[in-house]
Scaffold this active site. Structure first.
Site, PDB file in Angstrom:
ATOM      1  N   HIS A   1     -22.017 -23.767  20.879  1.00  0.00           N
ATOM      2  CA  HIS A   1     -21.584 -22.377  21.016  1.00  0.00           C
ATOM      3  C   HIS A   1     -22.777 -21.467  20.765  1.00  0.00           C
ATOM      4  O   HIS A   1     -23.622 -21.779  19.931  1.00  0.00           O
ATOM      5  CB  HIS A   1     -20.463 -22.049  20.023  1.00  0.00           C
ATOM      6  CG  HIS A   1     -19.703 -20.832  20.399  1.00  0.00           C
ATOM      7  ND1 HIS A   1     -20.114 -19.571  20.035  1.00  0.00           N
ATOM      8  CD2 HIS A   1     -18.590 -20.681  21.135  1.00  0.00           C
ATOM      9  CE1 HIS A   1     -19.271 -18.694  20.537  1.00  0.00           C
ATOM     10  NE2 HIS A   1     -18.341 -19.335  21.218  1.00  0.00           N
TER      11      HIS A   1
ATOM     12  N   ASP B   1     -12.615 -24.995  23.099  1.00  0.00           N
ATOM     13  CA  ASP B   1     -12.136 -25.664  24.303  1.00  0.00           C
ATOM     14  C   ASP B   1     -12.017 -27.176  24.153  1.00  0.00           C
ATOM     15  O   ASP B   1     -11.494 -27.839  25.039  1.00  0.00           O
ATOM     16  CB  ASP B   1     -13.076 -25.359  25.482  1.00  0.00           C
ATOM     17  CG  ASP B   1     -12.975 -23.908  25.917  1.00  0.00           C
ATOM     18  OD1 ASP B   1     -11.847 -23.388  25.913  1.00  0.00           O
ATOM     19  OD2 ASP B   1     -14.010 -23.301  26.234  1.00  0.00           O
TER      20      ASP B   1
HETATM   21  N1  CMC Z   1     -24.320 -30.998  25.132  1.00  0.00           N
HETATM   22  C1  CMC Z   1     -25.611 -31.352  24.967  1.00  0.00           C
HETATM   23  N2  CMC Z   1     -26.592 -30.514  24.571  1.00  0.00           N
HETATM   24  C2  CMC Z   1     -26.250 -29.250  24.328  1.00  0.00           C
HETATM   25  C3  CMC Z   1     -24.924 -28.783  24.481  1.00  0.00           C
HETATM   26  C4  CMC Z   1     -23.931 -29.712  24.900  1.00  0.00           C
HETATM   27  N3  CMC Z   1     -22.676 -29.334  25.066  1.00  0.00           N
HETATM   28  N4  CMC Z   1     -24.866 -27.461  24.182  1.00  0.00           N
HETATM   29  C5  CMC Z   1     -26.126 -27.100  23.858  1.00  0.00           C
HETATM   30  N5  CMC Z   1     -26.962 -28.184  23.935  1.00  0.00           N
HETATM   31  C6  CMC Z   1     -28.393 -28.210  23.594  1.00  0.00           C
HETATM   32  C7  CMC Z   1     -29.232 -27.546  24.674  1.00  0.00           C
HETATM   33  O1  CMC Z   1     -29.684 -28.484  25.644  1.00  0.00           O
HETATM   34  C8  CMC Z   1     -30.378 -26.978  23.863  1.00  0.00           C
HETATM   35  O2  CMC Z   1     -31.236 -28.060  23.525  1.00  0.00           O
HETATM   36  P1  CMC Z   1     -32.825 -27.787  23.363  1.00  0.00           P
HETATM   37  O3  CMC Z   1     -32.975 -26.858  22.200  1.00  0.00           O
HETATM   38  O4  CMC Z   1     -33.402 -29.143  23.122  1.00  0.00           O
HETATM   39  O5  CMC Z   1     -33.272 -27.180  24.655  1.00  0.00           O
HETATM   40  C9  CMC Z   1     -29.707 -26.541  22.554  1.00  0.00           C
HETATM   41  O6  CMC Z   1     -28.559 -27.411  22.422  1.00  0.00           O
HETATM   42  C10 CMC Z   1     -29.256 -25.087  22.547  1.00  0.00           C
HETATM   43  O7  CMC Z   1     -28.392 -24.891  23.682  1.00  0.00           O
HETATM   44  P2  CMC Z   1     -28.425 -23.640  24.624  1.00  0.00           P
HETATM   45  O8  CMC Z   1     -27.897 -24.042  25.959  1.00  0.00           O
HETATM   46  O9  CMC Z   1     -29.786 -23.007  24.570  1.00  0.00           O
HETATM   47  O10 CMC Z   1     -27.400 -22.702  23.867  1.00  0.00           O
HETATM   48  P3  CMC Z   1     -26.652 -21.469  24.457  1.00  0.00           P
HETATM   49  O11 CMC Z   1     -26.266 -20.629  23.311  1.00  0.00           O
HETATM   50  O12 CMC Z   1     -27.444 -20.840  25.550  1.00  0.00           O
HETATM   51  O13 CMC Z   1     -25.347 -22.120  25.160  1.00  0.00           O
HETATM   52  C11 CMC Z   1     -23.183 -23.041  25.459  1.00  0.00           C
HETATM   53  C12 CMC Z   1     -24.098 -22.197  24.551  1.00  0.00           C
HETATM   54  C13 CMC Z   1     -21.748 -22.919  24.945  1.00  0.00           C
HETATM   55  C14 CMC Z   1     -23.239 -22.488  26.887  1.00  0.00           C
HETATM   56  C15 CMC Z   1     -23.645 -24.508  25.429  1.00  0.00           C
HETATM   57  O14 CMC Z   1     -23.541 -25.028  24.119  1.00  0.00           O
HETATM   58  C16 CMC Z   1     -22.871 -25.391  26.402  1.00  0.00           C
HETATM   59  O15 CMC Z   1     -23.236 -25.486  27.577  1.00  0.00           O
HETATM   60  N6  CMC Z   1     -21.760 -26.062  25.932  1.00  0.00           N
HETATM   61  C17 CMC Z   1     -20.900 -26.821  26.819  1.00  0.00           C
HETATM   62  C18 CMC Z   1     -19.955 -25.895  27.547  1.00  0.00           C
HETATM   63  C19 CMC Z   1     -18.849 -25.363  26.648  1.00  0.00           C
HETATM   64  O16 CMC Z   1     -18.220 -26.109  25.910  1.00  0.00           O
HETATM   65  N7  CMC Z   1     -18.603 -24.041  26.743  1.00  0.00           N
HETATM   66  C20 CMC Z   1     -17.505 -23.378  26.005  1.00  0.00           C
HETATM   67  C21 CMC Z   1     -18.020 -22.435  24.974  1.00  0.00           C
HETATM   68  S1  CMC Z   1     -16.743 -21.934  23.801  1.00  0.00           S
HETATM   69  C22 CMC Z   1     -15.611 -21.053  24.755  1.00  0.00           C
HETATM   70  C23 CMC Z   1     -16.067 -19.688  25.064  1.00  0.00           C
HETATM   71  O17 CMC Z   1     -15.895 -18.791  24.241  1.00  0.00           O
HETATM   72  O18 CMC Z   1     -16.646 -19.502  26.147  1.00  0.00           O
END
Ligand code: CMC
Length: 428
Positions: free
Chosen positions: A307, A364
């Protein structure tokens, strides 16, 4: 004395005011920096940028705290009804009985949608995704209620529009489902509560009285409350920014639905179940999937994990995980996907990759398992999220309007070609 931030640019010092919120959150106000220095700030994805001051939802991601208008989410999910929470978010305080009766009564009186909208439903392919239908239908409501398009509308008009959209979203959602099934539409029944009415329109028949199970109704009420607002997330920011151009509320909500649809946002609930099904059908161990999620050359992510704001735990996920157990037990449903979800969570939470990045199950991860147990099809999961999130979108839109926020219009750092002269097509 209020704090000041100092920044030195090209040898010159600038003083920037510091803003402190009621929960002691601190921000540097850079709104006048460009005018004074020529510099802008850059922050793709707004990871460290506040877009507004807001008094609706407080979220402390480090400590897993979520409050709506000061009330802890745990208390609201346990004790309130969804429309009571909608009133709280939109109006700012919990309603007394008279205020709640007025609100519920007004919403109940607007549950029907114009019969002409049937023709829109008929035009969609039978396998159309319900989020696409919902976004279109909500935008089209503005054409049936043109007074909503007037930016200088009266308070009464605004109130009416808010009640209409809350009333009609479940009706349109259920009609989208019936349409996809090829079944006759079930009209709203205004003697039922908001959640009961939705279940009646989804699972009832036009000819029969549908008996709503109290277990299902309670679970739905809790799920909707848990989704009702989440401060400046992707869809709420979309609603605020669309509304900031003085576009009407229906259009802003329609844009919010489109933003929610993506699998990184609300669409994750559908993606989680599809992922868990794939893992189940694969029959292999869970470590393989955790390894895939960690592999940067593989686009696979553990859906329902991670998140932007929560880096410790998502309080909504904690409540939903318990509710999933309770609902499945009460309904006598044995879903092997729930076992896979729990095992996957246990494996991931012990893994250094997930520990280092603060990746935990989000709202989710378990919600889809409950929706499945309630009989809601997978492609309707994000629609359920939209129904829940609607009061939050409305509250965010209303706050933006009342604060007289300027049109949302970020700046950029241009990195394209510098000036060059046009070349005739024969010489390229
Ligand atoms: N599986 C594997 N690696 C992950 C995941 C995941 N689900 N989420 C984040 N990471 C890693 C990412 O690759 C990055 O690694 P590094 O630092 O080595 O590059 C690190 O963790 C930080 O992730 P980010 O993508 O930079 O973080 P963000 O804040 O931009 O993204 C997110 C947040 C929710 C989009 C992401 O965690 C994700 O894609 N999760 C899966 C989709 C999901 O479950 N979304 C629902 C969110 S909750 C409902 C809502 O309110 O929308």
């Amino acid at each position: 004395m209020s704090e000041i931030a100092r920044i030195i640019l090209d040898g010159k010092e600038y003083e920037l005011p510091v803003i402190v919120g009621t929960e002691n959150e601190k921000a540097i106000d850079i709104s006048k920096l460009r005018g004074a220095s020529g510099y802008i700030t850059i922050d793709p994805g707004f990871k460290n940028t506040g877009s507004c001051k807001s008094a609706i939802t407080y979220l402390d991601g480090e400590n897993g705290i979520l409050h709506y208008r000061g009330y802890p989410i745990e208390q609201l999910a346990e004790k309130a009804t969804f429309l009571e929470v909608a009133y709280l978010l939109i109006k700012g305080d919990l309603p007394n009985q008279k205020e709640l009766d007025w609100f519920v009564n007004s919403i109940t009186n607007h549950t029907l949608v114009h019969e002409d909208m049937k023709r829109f439903f008929e035009a969609f392919p039978t396998d159309a995704h319900p989020m696409g239908i919902l976004s279109s239908m909500i935008a089209s409501l503005s054409t049936f209620y043109p007074e909503s398009q007037n930016p200088n509308r009266s308070i009464e008009d605004v109130e009416l529009t808010m009640h209409r959209v809350i009333a009609k979203l479940p009706t349109l959602a259920a009609q989208a489902y019936k349409n996809n099934m090829g079944h006759p539409v079930v009209y709203p029944k205004n003697s039922l509560s908001y959640t009961e009415n939705f279940l009646h329109m989804m699972f009832g028949l036009p000819t029969d009285d549908y008996n709503v199970s109290p277990v299902v109704n309670d679970a739905l009420n809790k799920l909707l409350i848990l989704h009702a607002d989440h401060e400046q997330n992707c869809s709420a920011s979309t609603v605020r920014i669309v509304g900031s151009s003085q576009a009407n509320l229906y259009s802003a909500i329609s844009a919010g639905i489109a933003a929610l649809w993506g699998p990184l946002h609300g669409g994750a609930n559908q993606a989680v179940i599809e992922m868990l099904e794939t893992i189940k059908n694969d029959g292999g161990g869970l470590q393989k999937w955790v390894d895939k999620a960690k592999d940067k050359s593989d686009s696979f992510r553990l859906m329902g994990f991670g998140h932007r704001v929560y880096k410790n735990f998502d309080p909504r996920a904690k409540i939903i995980k318990k509710a999933a157990d309770d609902v499945l037990e009460a309904l006598g449903v044995d879903d092997p996907v729930l076992d896979i979800a729990k095992e996957l969570e246990a494996v991931a939470l012990k893994d250094q990759y997930f520990i280092d990045r603060g990746l935990y199950p989000n709202v989710d991860f378990y919600s889809g398992i409950i929706y499945r147990a309630l009989g809601i099809p997978t492609d309707m999961f994000t629609v359920m999220f939209a129904i829940g999130r609607l009061p939050g979108w409305i509250a965010q839109w209303k706050e933006m309007v009342e604060m007289g926020e300027p049109i949302g219009r970020p700046r950029q750092v241009y990195t394209g070609a510098t000036k060059r002269d046009y070349v005739d097509i024969t010489k390229r």
